[in-house]
Write a protein that holds these residues in place. Structure first.
Motif, mmCIF file in Angstrom:
data_model
loop_
_atom_site.group_PDB
_atom_site.id
_atom_site.type_symbol
_atom_site.label_atom_id
_atom_site.label_comp_id
_atom_site.label_asym_id
_atom_site.label_seq_id
_atom_site.Cartn_x
_atom_site.Cartn_y
_atom_site.Cartn_z
ATOM 1 N N GLU A 89 3.818 2.060 7.381
ATOM 2 C CA GLU A 89 2.659 2.971 7.379
ATOM 3 C C GLU A 89 2.753 3.900 8.582
ATOM 4 O OE1 GLU A 89 -1.251 1.180 6.757
ATOM 5 O OE2 GLU A 89 -2.235 2.983 7.495
ATOM 6 N N ARG A 133 -10.929 -3.543 10.874
ATOM 7 C CA ARG A 133 -10.969 -4.285 9.607
ATOM 8 C C ARG A 133 -11.216 -5.777 9.859
ATOM 9 N NH1 ARG A 133 -10.202 -3.581 4.049
ATOM 10 N NH2 ARG A 133 -9.549 -1.424 4.169
ATOM 11 N N THR A 162 -10.857 2.089 5.942
ATOM 12 C CA THR A 162 -12.105 2.003 6.705
ATOM 13 C C THR A 162 -12.399 3.339 7.396
ATOM 14 O OG1 THR A 162 -10.900 1.095 8.575
ATOM 15 C CG2 THR A 162 -11.876 -0.477 7.034
HETATM 16 N N1 LUZ Z 1 -4.441 1.351 6.705
HETATM 17 C C1 LUZ Z 1 -5.348 2.174 7.263
HETATM 18 C C2 LUZ Z 1 -4.828 0.251 6.055
HETATM 19 O O1 LUZ Z 1 -4.955 3.150 7.875
HETATM 20 N N2 LUZ Z 1 -6.642 1.915 7.137
HETATM 21 C C3 LUZ Z 1 -7.116 0.832 6.489
HETATM 22 O O2 LUZ Z 1 -8.322 0.636 6.393
HETATM 23 C C4 LUZ Z 1 -6.177 -0.056 5.934
HETATM 24 N N3 LUZ Z 1 -6.563 -1.161 5.324
HETATM 25 C C5 LUZ Z 1 -5.666 -1.974 4.827
HETATM 26 C C6 LUZ Z 1 -4.331 -1.675 4.952
HETATM 27 N N4 LUZ Z 1 -3.913 -0.572 5.549
#
Ligand code: LUZ
Ligand code: MOS
Length: 750
Positions: A226, A304, A434
């Motif tokens: 990510e 989170r 979030t």
């Molecule tokens: N990535 C993110 C995530 O940038 N924001 C999130 O809320 C999230 N939640 C789960 C997995 N990746």
């Protein structure tokens, strides 16, 4: 529908980054990274390395034409170290050579001298020293101090959970080709093409439109790509830009394990208060997240954790505080579950400890406190279409917890050196990023003159089957054969400003955007058919590639309708845009409605412990899971199975170990154990909880990527319950992973 990639995967024909044919003259990059966890570079000498034949260049921070900054949430991480070093594996220089082998030889010839500083690797120590990435945050509901005073039982304790290596089969990598006018074509194994585009542009000091990022598929990611695919792409881009030559940089497995961040280890303090009927009246917790040396996504992950502090239970008085602790480890990052698994482990630990102190089954406490319709989450959202009770009662009914308990009791009576234990794990996971603004997506659809269809979206296929689901969406709206639809690569020039494919929301967000685009095209085609046939639009529909007038076939089919519409100059391309409605969150008040919906479920685990050796089997896992109206049961069940085993791995055997110098000891597959087929549960039964799904889920088929990982938490407690049967003197501990080594110690603890 089968996964559209399955045949090519099996035949080895699917194209990954490393399979892209290289242009003549392509060069190879290798990262020269910090051997120390904290210190200052005194001398850096490349002369010997540069003299090696085949070495082209070695770049450092000084060569960066733009801004040497990777951070998105917090700007605290250079691409290449300038003087200070903050973790082992931090990139200092990029060696560019004709081959990777030459670059590896050159790396050994680099001369570095440094001064070392004291280091912190432990999150609690960082908290005590107030080394934070961002200020702590607190979520509150009711009044815990008042509530504790009224509780019949108050229990406190500590829970720790370890990190986790993503171990995507395809390591991090990028291949960058310069194009005319100082532009770049970036192939990157990333979940977030726009993050790559933005950071490459920032590093090079050029604008985003000069950087095109293209992604066909990833060989796994799990959150590890990510954010952390970006530096790799940026390093390859830097070299390609400066040398005007194609540059490839693919990490060797050992370099990947050493240099990249992992799931965040957490140490958490908890305090739980219950009354005589086992109602949880109050819960307080402090999460200490080991963020590593820079922010990366840690603040979002810590957020989170707060959102999931009460999991699928209702607790009227809650105070949850999260600390993002800065340490001298590689910056930890997104990993399937994104802070929620860590938080849920804390509450389950608190429940297990309370059950032990009170002398009841944890099951009783769990069941008594399950979330109900219209209960309030600590962040203000009101629970709707709650299925936690439904999942639980189906688990009792269909999968019969009672029978499992009886079998276990009988087994434990009969066996001396093998003991079984059971544990249940209910889950509730919020679907949406979030960060509200990230909940948007776009799709581009072309219908070609022959009736075939090309679809581009912002979604990244990483093995989870999102492209298959997208084909289903388009084929459903147009009512055409799936073979007519092609999923294009994810490319920033076709679909811009993408959110990463993450947060379990890839199919929902991109699928909705695609649905919007397809519906717009469909109404234009119906209008066109009405003109061609001279009948009113409301009488026309498309079904199985036929045009129907008042539900009967006429001489017009899909192919002819498309071609004639083209001659009539009807617009056969469309862009769809989707932004999740209704969600909002106020970070000052820490209240709002951040999630489109929640996914619910419950699992019961049976574990067998070999009380001589300390080894164990997760015998059987029964799951009732809320898929909504699953649009693809094969893919969704596959996601459950994968997440389940990954969760079990995190809880039982995957042990990340750094030594006191901040060096990764579990740095290879010989020292880091991941679940294999032998450690997967012998029996997995997945029951679909029949629900209506949710409007905001694509085709009412709920998001499935992350939620089932958290079922794995039950593995810890099932093993612990078996240990308790064998050794009544064992004192409960909450220190995951529960490795065979720890189990053996627990079995013979006095
Ligand atoms: N990535 C993110 C995530 O940038 N924001 C999130 O809320 C999230 N939640 C789960 C997995 N990746
Ligand atoms: Mo993620 S943890 O990249 O959904």
């Amino acid at each position: 529908m089968k996964n559209i990639d399955s045949i090519n995967h099996v035949k080895g024909k699917s194209v990954y980054l490393d399979d892209i044919p290289q242009q003549e003259g392509a060069l190879h990059g290798l990262v020269f990274d910090s051997p120390i966890a904290h210190g200052r570079i005194i001398k850096l000498d490349f002369q010997e390395a540069l003299n090696l034949p085949g070495v082209i260049e070695i770049y450092t921070a000084k060569d960066i034409p733009g801004i040497n900054e990777l951070g998105i949430i917090v700007e605290d991480e250079p691409l290449l170290a300038e003087e200070e070093l903050h973790f082992v594996g931090q990139a200092i220089a990029i060696i560019i050579a004709e081959t990777e082998l030459i670059a590896r030889k050159a790396k050994k010839l680099i001369n570095i001298e440094f001064e070392e500083f004291p280091i912190i690797t432990d999150e609690r120590e960082a908290r005590i020293k107030e080394q934070f990435i961002v200020p702590p945050r607190t979520f509150k509901l009711g009044d815990t101090s008042k509530a504790f005073a009224q509780c019949d039982y108050v229990i406190d304790g500590v829970a720790k959970s370890g990190g986790q290596e993503h171990l995507y089969i395809e390591t991090q990598g990028a291949y960058v080709v310069p194009i005319e006018n100082d532009c770049l074509m970036v192939h990157s194994s990333t979940q977030g093409p726009t993050s790559v585009q933005k950071i490459v542009a920032r590093i090079l000091g050029i604008s985003m439109h000069k950087v095109e990022v293209d992604v066909r598929r990833l060989g796994g990611a799990f959150g590890g790509k990510e954010d952390q695919a970006t530096p790799i792409a940026a390093m390859a881009a830097l070299a390609a830009y400066l040398l005007k030559k194609p540059v490839k940089l693919v990490l060797h497995r050992l370099d990947d394990m050493r240099m990249t961040g992992k799931r965040h280890p957490y140490t958490s303090d908890f305090k739980i208060g219950l009354n005589k009927d086992l109602k949880i009246i109050a819960f307080e917790t402090d999460y200490m997240q080991n963020a590593g040396a820079a922010a990366d996504l840690s603040p979002a992950i810590m957020e989170r954790s707060l959102f999931h502090s009460t999991n699928s239970y209702f607790i009227p008085n809650v105070r949850a505080t999260a600390y993002s602790c800065k340490t001298n480890l590689p910056p930890n990052t997104a990993f399937r579950g994104f802070g929620a698994p860590q938080a849920m482990f804390v509450l389950e630990s608190a429940i297990a400890k309370a059950a032990e102190v009170i002398g009841v089954d944890a099951k009783k406490i769990q069941e008594t406190n399950l979330l109900k319709e219209n209960d309030e989450f600590p962040y203000g959202q009101i629970a709707k279409n709650v299925n936690s009770n439904g999942a639980w009662s189906q688990l009792e009914k269909i999968q019969s917890i009672d029978n499992i308990e009886k079998e276990i009791a009988l087994y434990n009576e009969q066996k001396d050196h093998f003991k079984k234990g059971m544990a249940i794990m209910p889950i509730s996971f919020g679907i949406s990023f979030t960060n509200v603004s990230m909940n948007q997506a776009r799709a581009l659809v072309h219908i070609y003159q022959d009736g075939s269809i090309g679809v581009s979206t912002g979604a990244i296929e990483m093995g989870q089957g999102v492209n298959t689901k997208l084909v289903q969406v388009a084929s459903k709206v147009f009512s055409v054969n799936k073979n007519r639809i092609k999923l294009e690569t994810t490319n920033t020039t076709r679909v811009a400003n993408t959110s990463p494919t993450a947060a379990s929301s890839g199919a929902d967000l991109n699928g909705k955007a695609l649905e919007i685009a397809c519906n717009a095209l469909l109404s234009r085609l119906i209008q066109s058919a009405s003109e061609i046939l001279g009948v009113s639009e409301s009488d026309i529909s498309l079904k199985n590639e036929e045009v129907l007038v008042e539900n009967s076939a006429v001489s017009l089919n899909w192919e002819r309708l498309v071609l004639e519409s083209y001659f009539k100059r009807v617009k056969l391309s469309e862009k769809g845009h989707y932004a999740t409605p209704q969600i909002h969150f106020d970070k000052n008040k820490e209240k709002g409605h951040p999630f489109a919906y929640h996914v619910y479920g419950a699992a019961v685990f049976t574990a067998t412990v070999d009380c001589v050796k300390g080894i164990y089997d997760i015998e059987k896992v029964n799951i009732v899971h809320d898929f909504g109206k699953s649009m693809n049961k094969l893919i969704d069940n596959g996601q459950i199975e994968g997440a389940l085993v990954q969760g079990i791995g995190w809880m039982t055997m995957e042990e990340i170990v750094y030594n006191k110098k901040g060096e990764l000891m579990s740095n290879a597959l010989s020292s880091y154990k991941v679940p294999d087929i032998y450690s997967a549960p012998k029996e997995v039964n997945i029951e679909h909880l029949e629900t209506e799904g949710d409007e905001m889920a694509i085709m009412r088929s709920k998001a499935v990527g992350e939620p089932p990982l958290m079922y794995g938490i039950a593995a810890y407690f099932a093993i612990q319950n078996a240990v308790k049967v064998f050794n009544p003197n064992y004192n409960l501990k909450f220190d995951a992973p529960f490795t065979p080594e720890k189990v053996l110690l627990a079995l013979y603890e006095e």
